[in-house]
Design an enzyme around this catalytic site. Structure first.
Site, PDB file in Angstrom:
ATOM      1  N   ASP A  18       0.831  -1.212   0.000  1.00  0.00           N
ATOM      2  CA  ASP A  18       0.000   0.000   0.000  1.00  0.00           C
ATOM      3  C   ASP A  18       0.864   1.261   0.000  1.00  0.00           C
ATOM      4  OD1 ASP A  18      -2.346   1.440  -0.020  1.00  0.00           O
ATOM      5  OD2 ASP A  18      -2.744   1.203   2.126  1.00  0.00           O
ATOM      6  N   HIS A  35       2.428   3.694  -8.997  1.00  0.00           N
ATOM      7  CA  HIS A  35       2.219   2.265  -9.285  1.00  0.00           C
ATOM      8  C   HIS A  35       3.399   1.690 -10.067  1.00  0.00           C
ATOM      9  CE1 HIS A  35      -1.663   2.464  -7.509  1.00  0.00           C
ATOM     10  NE2 HIS A  35      -2.219   3.195  -8.460  1.00  0.00           N
ATOM     11  N   GLU A  65     -12.410  -4.382  -4.264  1.00  0.00           N
ATOM     12  CA  GLU A  65     -12.897  -2.993  -4.172  1.00  0.00           C
ATOM     13  C   GLU A  65     -12.137  -2.049  -5.099  1.00  0.00           C
ATOM     14  OE1 GLU A  65     -12.208  -4.899  -1.424  1.00  0.00           O
ATOM     15  OE2 GLU A  65     -14.317  -5.247  -0.931  1.00  0.00           O
ATOM     16  N   ASN A  66     -10.911  -2.407  -5.438  1.00  0.00           N
ATOM     17  CA  ASN A  66     -10.097  -1.521  -6.293  1.00  0.00           C
ATOM     18  C   ASN A  66     -10.698  -1.336  -7.694  1.00  0.00           C
ATOM     19  OD1 ASN A  66      -6.928  -2.644  -4.880  1.00  0.00           O
ATOM     20  ND2 ASN A  66      -8.154  -0.869  -4.310  1.00  0.00           N
ATOM     21  N   TRP A  67     -11.632  -2.226  -8.088  1.00  0.00           N
ATOM     22  CA  TRP A  67     -12.313  -2.049  -9.382  1.00  0.00           C
ATOM     23  C   TRP A  67     -13.077  -0.729  -9.427  1.00  0.00           C
ATOM     24  CZ3 TRP A  67     -10.630  -4.732 -13.224  1.00  0.00           C
ATOM     25  CH2 TRP A  67     -10.236  -6.071 -13.076  1.00  0.00           C
ATOM     26  N   ARG A  69     -12.065   2.160  -8.449  1.00  0.00           N
ATOM     27  CA  ARG A  69     -11.205   3.346  -8.623  1.00  0.00           C
ATOM     28  C   ARG A  69     -11.468   3.977  -9.989  1.00  0.00           C
ATOM     29  NH1 ARG A  69      -5.390   2.635  -5.660  1.00  0.00           N
ATOM     30  NH2 ARG A  69      -6.257   1.965  -3.668  1.00  0.00           N
ATOM     31  N   ARG A 186       2.068  -4.841   6.178  1.00  0.00           N
ATOM     32  CA  ARG A 186       1.331  -3.815   5.450  1.00  0.00           C
ATOM     33  C   ARG A 186       2.175  -2.551   5.436  1.00  0.00           C
ATOM     34  NH1 ARG A 186      -4.947  -2.343   4.649  1.00  0.00           N
ATOM     35  NH2 ARG A 186      -4.598  -0.638   3.186  1.00  0.00           N
ATOM     36  N   GLU A 205       1.004 -13.173  12.465  1.00  0.00           N
ATOM     37  CA  GLU A 205       1.669 -12.014  13.084  1.00  0.00           C
ATOM     38  C   GLU A 205       1.570 -10.837  12.107  1.00  0.00           C
ATOM     39  OE1 GLU A 205       2.902 -11.835  16.111  1.00  0.00           O
ATOM     40  OE2 GLU A 205       2.412 -13.943  16.489  1.00  0.00           O
TER      41      GLU A 205
HETATM   42  C1  IPE Z   1      -5.506  -2.620  -0.143  1.00  0.00           C
HETATM   43  O1  IPE Z   1      -5.147  -1.291  -0.339  1.00  0.00           O
HETATM   44  C2  IPE Z   1      -5.489  -3.361  -1.434  1.00  0.00           C
HETATM   45  C3  IPE Z   1      -4.175  -3.564  -2.026  1.00  0.00           C
HETATM   46  C4  IPE Z   1      -3.042  -3.207  -1.536  1.00  0.00           C
HETATM   47  C5  IPE Z   1      -4.187  -4.265  -3.274  1.00  0.00           C
HETATM   48  P1  IPE Z   1      -6.241  -0.148  -0.504  1.00  0.00           P
HETATM   49  O2  IPE Z   1      -5.491   1.109  -0.679  1.00  0.00           O
HETATM   50  O3  IPE Z   1      -7.212  -0.510  -1.560  1.00  0.00           O
HETATM   51  O4  IPE Z   1      -6.979  -0.200   0.903  1.00  0.00           O
HETATM   52  P2  IPE Z   1      -7.866   0.882   1.656  1.00  0.00           P
HETATM   53  O5  IPE Z   1      -8.954   1.272   0.722  1.00  0.00           O
HETATM   54  O6  IPE Z   1      -6.995   2.039   1.992  1.00  0.00           O
HETATM   55  O7  IPE Z   1      -8.348   0.187   2.875  1.00  0.00           O
HETATM   56  C1  IPE Z   2      -1.508   0.303  -3.389  1.00  0.00           C
HETATM   57  O1  IPE Z   2      -1.321   1.666  -3.402  1.00  0.00           O
HETATM   58  C2  IPE Z   2      -1.796  -0.264  -4.748  1.00  0.00           C
HETATM   59  C3  IPE Z   2      -3.204  -0.693  -4.938  1.00  0.00           C
HETATM   60  C4  IPE Z   2      -4.122  -0.671  -4.043  1.00  0.00           C
HETATM   61  C5  IPE Z   2      -3.554  -1.200  -6.236  1.00  0.00           C
HETATM   62  P1  IPE Z   2      -2.528   2.702  -3.366  1.00  0.00           P
HETATM   63  O2  IPE Z   2      -2.899   3.047  -4.754  1.00  0.00           O
HETATM   64  O3  IPE Z   2      -3.640   2.202  -2.532  1.00  0.00           O
HETATM   65  O4  IPE Z   2      -1.824   3.943  -2.669  1.00  0.00           O
HETATM   66  P2  IPE Z   2      -2.477   4.962  -1.633  1.00  0.00           P
HETATM   67  O5  IPE Z   2      -3.039   4.162  -0.526  1.00  0.00           O
HETATM   68  O6  IPE Z   2      -3.523   5.705  -2.384  1.00  0.00           O
HETATM   69  O7  IPE Z   2      -1.345   5.804  -1.213  1.00  0.00           O
HETATM   70 MG    MG Z   3      -4.065   2.425  -0.567  1.00  0.00          MG
END
Ligand code: IPE
Ligand code: IPE
Ligand code: MG
Length: 247
Positions: A18, A35, A65-67, A69, A186, A205
């Site tokens: 993340d 990315h 859930e990332n779909w 975005r 994480r 852990e």
């Molecule tokens: C979790 O990160 C998913 C991945 C790292 C693939 P997100 O950035 O989507 O999580 P939230 O929305 O902050 O909880």
């Molecule tokens: C993790 O980075 C990658 C994915 C979830 C695909 P983010 O894109 O969630 O980065 P932040 O959380 O917005 O910084």
């Molecule tokens: Mg994130």
């Protein structure tokens, strides 16, 4: 690396990668650049885990859930995934890395799905390390697809409700061939699971670092592993029981 105790490494390391977006935003760059940098971290960390000798590495790369975005960001992530699968074949073959993917892969663009399937086949004989990409993965989706298949087997008379126990349930999850994670890392400081492995993390852990994923390198990985090696995993027992092996 020499600070690590070989016999106390996690068998299965899972990582919620993340912070790519924030890494880019801090530099007034497009999130997509974050990315791209994140993909470089994936390359480094996969290599480092293989060198260190972690048998199972699972990377949470894209959640169910990332779909939701913005479309452009989703498209860029899919393009990066495709690029990664193209560029890393030789590296995987050379280093005896087996690739697999878990999640609702039917939602992936056809072309990404087809190259992914090809890579899974090509690397299937490898035994050095299993690299699992969690793509279009949701912990709740995983549990629901498992229940559906269990119910269908009960309906068809192949299973009875009494057959269902923790072991059997685990075998219906997408992660069926993986041991439960020993350590979850994480990055980016968020202290939550974000619908990752819900069932599988029961006794994992957890290590949260403020470092953003594009900045996370081998030394950060070693720090996380050292923290893991310093912990006493009690699984509900007392410390004394754990120490005397009487549990
Ligand atoms: C979790 O990160 C998913 C991945 C790292 C693939 P997100 O950035 O989507 O999580 P939230 O929305 O902050 O909880
Ligand atoms: C993790 O980075 C990658 C994915 C979830 C695909 P983010 O894109 O969630 O980065 P932040 O959380 O917005 O910084
Ligand atoms: Mg994130």
């Amino acid at each position: 690396m020499h600070r690590l105790e070989k016999e106390k490494l996690p068998r299965h390391l899972a990582i919620i990668m993340d912070g790519n977006g924030r890494w880019a935003e801090q530099r007034s760059l497009d999130r997509v650049v974050g990315h791209q940098k994140g993909a470089d971290s994936v390359r480094n960390i996969v290599r480092a885990c293989r060198e260190i000798g972690v048998p199972y590495l699972t990377l949470f790369a894209f959640s169910s859930e990332n779909w939701s975005r913005p479309r452009g960001e989703v498209e860029a992530l899919m393009a990066l995934l495709r690029e990664y699968l193209v560029s890393e074949l030789q590296e995987m073959l050379d280093n005896d890395i087996r690739l697999q993917a878990i999640g609702d892969l039917s939602r992936l663009p056809k072309e990404v799905f087809s190259i992914l399937s090809e890579r899974v086949k090509q690397t299937a004989p490898a035994t050095g390390m299993t690299l699992t990409l969690a793509l279009s993965y949701g912990g709740r989706d995983d549990i629901i697809q498992a229940i559906r298949r269990i119910m269908a087997n009960c309906r068809d008379g192949n299973l009875t409700p009494e057959d269902i126990n923790e072991r059997l349930f685990s075998m219906y999850l997408w992660s069926a061939n993986l041991p439960d994670p020993d350590l979850l890392i994480r990055t980016s400081g968020e202290v939550r699971i974000s619908n990752f492995f819900l069932w599988q993390l029961a006794y994992t852990e957890i290590y949260v670092t403020p470092t953003l994923w594009p900045d996370f390198g081998k030394e950060d990985l070693i720090q996380a592993l050292l923290s893991y090696q310093d912990r006493e995993r009690r699984f509900g027992l007392t410390s004394e029981q754990v120490k005397t092996g009487d549990g």
